[in-house]
Design a protein around this motif. Structure first.
Motif, mmCIF file in Angstrom:
data_model
loop_
_atom_site.group_PDB
_atom_site.id
_atom_site.type_symbol
_atom_site.label_atom_id
_atom_site.label_comp_id
_atom_site.label_asym_id
_atom_site.label_seq_id
_atom_site.Cartn_x
_atom_site.Cartn_y
_atom_site.Cartn_z
ATOM 1 N N GLU A 187 82.045 12.328 -59.127
ATOM 2 C CA GLU A 187 83.358 11.743 -59.419
ATOM 3 C C GLU A 187 83.436 10.302 -58.926
ATOM 4 O OE1 GLU A 187 88.139 12.561 -58.746
ATOM 5 O OE2 GLU A 187 86.675 13.690 -57.582
ATOM 6 N N CYS A 234 83.464 10.659 -53.075
ATOM 7 C CA CYS A 234 83.298 10.163 -54.441
ATOM 8 C C CYS A 234 82.125 9.195 -54.441
ATOM 9 C CB CYS A 234 84.575 9.462 -54.922
ATOM 10 S SG CYS A 234 85.137 8.109 -53.846
ATOM 11 N N SER A 253 89.845 7.185 -59.697
ATOM 12 C CA SER A 253 90.970 8.117 -59.807
ATOM 13 C C SER A 253 91.573 8.404 -58.432
ATOM 14 C CB SER A 253 90.527 9.420 -60.474
ATOM 15 O OG SER A 253 89.485 10.034 -59.734
ATOM 16 N N SER A 292 80.449 19.715 -57.934
ATOM 17 C CA SER A 292 80.947 18.336 -57.893
ATOM 18 C C SER A 292 79.830 17.329 -57.645
ATOM 19 C CB SER A 292 82.020 18.185 -56.809
ATOM 20 O OG SER A 292 81.474 18.429 -55.524
#
Length: 238
Positions: free
Chosen positions: A193, A151, A197, A181
């Motif tokens: 991302e 991430c 989360s 991604s």
């Protein structure tokens, strides 16, 4: 007069030995979480005034208490000491009551915990663009987290890093630029991302593990209460 059942006596010893091991496990895990540098920096609360390690400190106290009670139970069973068995029973009953109360409170305040965690993480976004020692420690911890969980950034993505992006961009980089991604940011192929989360998911998984441990421990506690009281009564009837 009836004698002491060898089956009850040694069952009591075995269950208390397992209980003592559970105390060691809880204490070890809680201390590891408390002293883990990555954990401290990821979950540090900045200026929010909320200490997310209160639950961990409670677990340390509970783990130490369980170890002591397990020792009392083992010794009480082997030496057939009514005093030790009674102390064990009272202490174990109090722990079970507190454990049930904590479980009810935990379920009741689940949404508040999520709000505190969310607020803590949003508060710490500013540390990614900071330059002081506290900010650098947090940046290093998040950099390691990024590399492991693929991430980038904390809340908004790579932009959270501000002027520090180039310094920590390697931990965000994608190996495959064509991967859906990934995005291009500041001439670097990085994961799009943000980590917030993933951190929340990790916290939820840890809560499930804690609930599982607590449930298993409650079963052992109930068995310990039954065996200790039966053995206590048998010793009194000798």
């Amino acid at each position: 007069m009836a004698g002491v059942s060898g089956c009850i006596k040694y069952s009591m010893f075995i269950f208390n030995f397992l209980f003592w091991l559970c105390g060691i496990l809880i204490l070890a895990v809680a201390i590891w979480i408390r002293v883990s540098k990555a954990g401290q920096e990821i979950f540090t609360n900045g200026d929010s005034g909320v200490n997310p390690y209160v639950a961990v400190n409670i677990l340390i106290a509970v783990g130490a208490t369980i170890m002591i009670l397990g020792f009392l139970g083992c010794c009480g069973a082997v030496k057939e000491s009514r005093c030790m068995l009674l102390l064990f029973f009272i202490g174990l009953l109090l722990i079970l009551i507190v454990q049930v109360a904590a479980g009810i409170l935990g379920a009741s305040f689940k949404s508040e915990f999520e709000q505190i965690l969310n607020g803590t993480l949003h508060e710490n976004v500013k540390l990614l663009s900071g330059t002081d020692d506290n900010a650098k420690a947090f940046q290093k911890a998040l950099s390691e987290f990024q590399e492991e969980f693929k991430c980038c950034g904390l809340v908004e993505g790579p932009a959270d890093w501000g002027n520090n992006f180039q310094q920590y961009s390697k931990s965000c980089e994608c190996s495959d630029a064509s991967d859906s991604s990934c995005i291009v940011y500041d001439n670097k192929n990085v994961y799009k991302e943000p980590c917030i989360s993933l951190i929340k998911d990790l916290a939820k998984k840890n809560i499930v593990i804690i609930i599982g441990i607590a449930f298993g421990l409650a079963v052992i506690e109930i068995l310990g209460l039954v065996f200790s009281m039966v053995l206590y009564c048998q010793i009194g009837n000798k």
